[in-house]
Scaffold this active site. Structure first.
Site, short mmCIF file in Angstrom:
data_model
loop_
_atom_site.label_atom_id
_atom_site.label_comp_id
_atom_site.label_asym_id
_atom_site.label_seq_id
_atom_site.Cartn_x
_atom_site.Cartn_y
_atom_site.Cartn_z
N HIS A 123 0.72 -0.81 0.65
CA HIS A 123 0.09 -0.18 0.09
C HIS A 123 0.51 1.23 0.10
O HIS A 123 2.07 1.62 0.19
CB HIS A 123 -0.85 0.05 0.93
CG HIS A 123 0.07 0.06 2.47
ND1 HIS A 123 0.13 1.07 2.67
CD2 HIS A 123 -0.23 -1.45 3.30
CE1 HIS A 123 0.66 0.89 4.27
NE2 HIS A 123 0.56 -0.47 4.24
N ASP A 124 0.23 2.34 -0.39
CA ASP A 124 0.97 3.83 -0.31
C ASP A 124 2.20 3.52 -1.46
O ASP A 124 3.44 4.16 -1.18
CB ASP A 124 1.10 3.67 0.22
CG ASP A 124 -0.04 4.04 1.07
OD1 ASP A 124 -1.05 5.00 0.71
OD2 ASP A 124 -0.68 3.43 2.36
N GLY A 141 4.73 -1.33 2.94
CA GLY A 141 4.52 0.04 2.52
C GLY A 141 5.49 1.17 2.75
O GLY A 141 6.14 1.48 3.00
#
Length: 261
Positions: A123-124, A141
């Site tokens: 994520h991200d 992440g």
């Protein structure tokens, strides 16, 4: 959409948008709020969840899982997204997650990347263009990866780290700090700088003068034994005649994690 391009066993939810010439293989699932650009090919048994926007002329091989919820315990179902550019090759069993609400909300992948089997992009993360991620490479992440970066097989990158453009991360290296542009990193417990990625720079048209300036900067930063503040002063002097060294120095100044030394 011509039936010949969508296998009859594929599931396309009503909220998905597919461009011209998109192909979807057997038993694949395309979810609501997935947008797929012209000419992209989805192999068999792929899963793509939304919100996800995918550009044109990408190829997703079998069993890839794209746009899944972030693997983050803080995620509470908020609306987050994944954006993938054009011309990427994404191989078998690759997983790419959407962002998190408190991490920017979006995972972004650039153009013309070659992402090999079992790679995980969490994520991200922000990934540039023209990168190669070999089998089982893993980004935790919030990792930021510049253009033309190579991650060798089984390389792992700690959350919030940055890898600068043209860097080469060796097989099995575990990166827990920022890697400046142009460096080559090899395994030694946690990874250690092992020189600049000179062969990759030559292949991309860097002339001898540019490479020599980058080597001078490397020696100042990693071989001289100088403290970081002292090394940055020398990099500033070299940067007056080298945009590449200026890029290295700017990268270091923007860091939030310790510099890999």
């Amino acid at each position: 959409m011509p039936s010949s391009l969508i296998h009859p066993t594929a599931v396309i939810e009503p909220g998905a948008t597919l461009g011209e010439g998109v192909q979807v293989g057997a038993f694949s699932f395309i979810g609501n709020e997935v947008e797929i650009g012209d000419g992209t090919r989805i192999g068999a048994h792929c899963v793509i969840h939304g919100p996800t926007r995918i550009g044109r002329d990408n190829v997703f091989h079998g069993q890839s899982a794209i746009g899944g919820e972030p693997q983050d315990k803080k995620y509470n179902g908020e609306r987050v997204a994944l954006e993938i550019g054009d011309g990427n090759a994404i191989r078998e069993f690759v997983t790419i997650n959407r962002g998190t609400g408190d991490g920017g909300g979006v995972t972004r992948i650039g153009n013309r990347n070659w992402i090999l089997a079992y790679t995980h992009i969490a994520h991200d993360c922000i990934v540039g263009s023209d990168c190669v991620f070999s089998n089982n490479a893993t980004l935790a992440g919030h990792v930021i990866v510049g253009d033309h970066v190579i991650l060798s097989g089984f390389a792992g990158v700690h959350q919030f780290c940055r890898i600068g453009a043209h860097a080469f991360i060796g097989m099995g290296a575990f990166v827990n700090g920022d890697v400046p542009p142009f460096l080559m990193v090899a395994q030694d417990s946690y990874s250690k700088p092992r020189g600049i990625n000179s062969e990759g720079l030559k292949r991309r048209g860097f002339d001898a003068g540019r490479i020599a300036a980058i080597k001078r900067a490397y020696r100042a930063l990693y071989i001289s034994g100088a403290k970081l503040d002292e090394a940055k002063l020398e990099l500033g002097e070299i940067a007056s005649d080298s945009e590449d060294v200026r890029e290295m120095l700017d990268f270091i100044e923007r860091g939030e994690r310790p510099l890999l030394r």
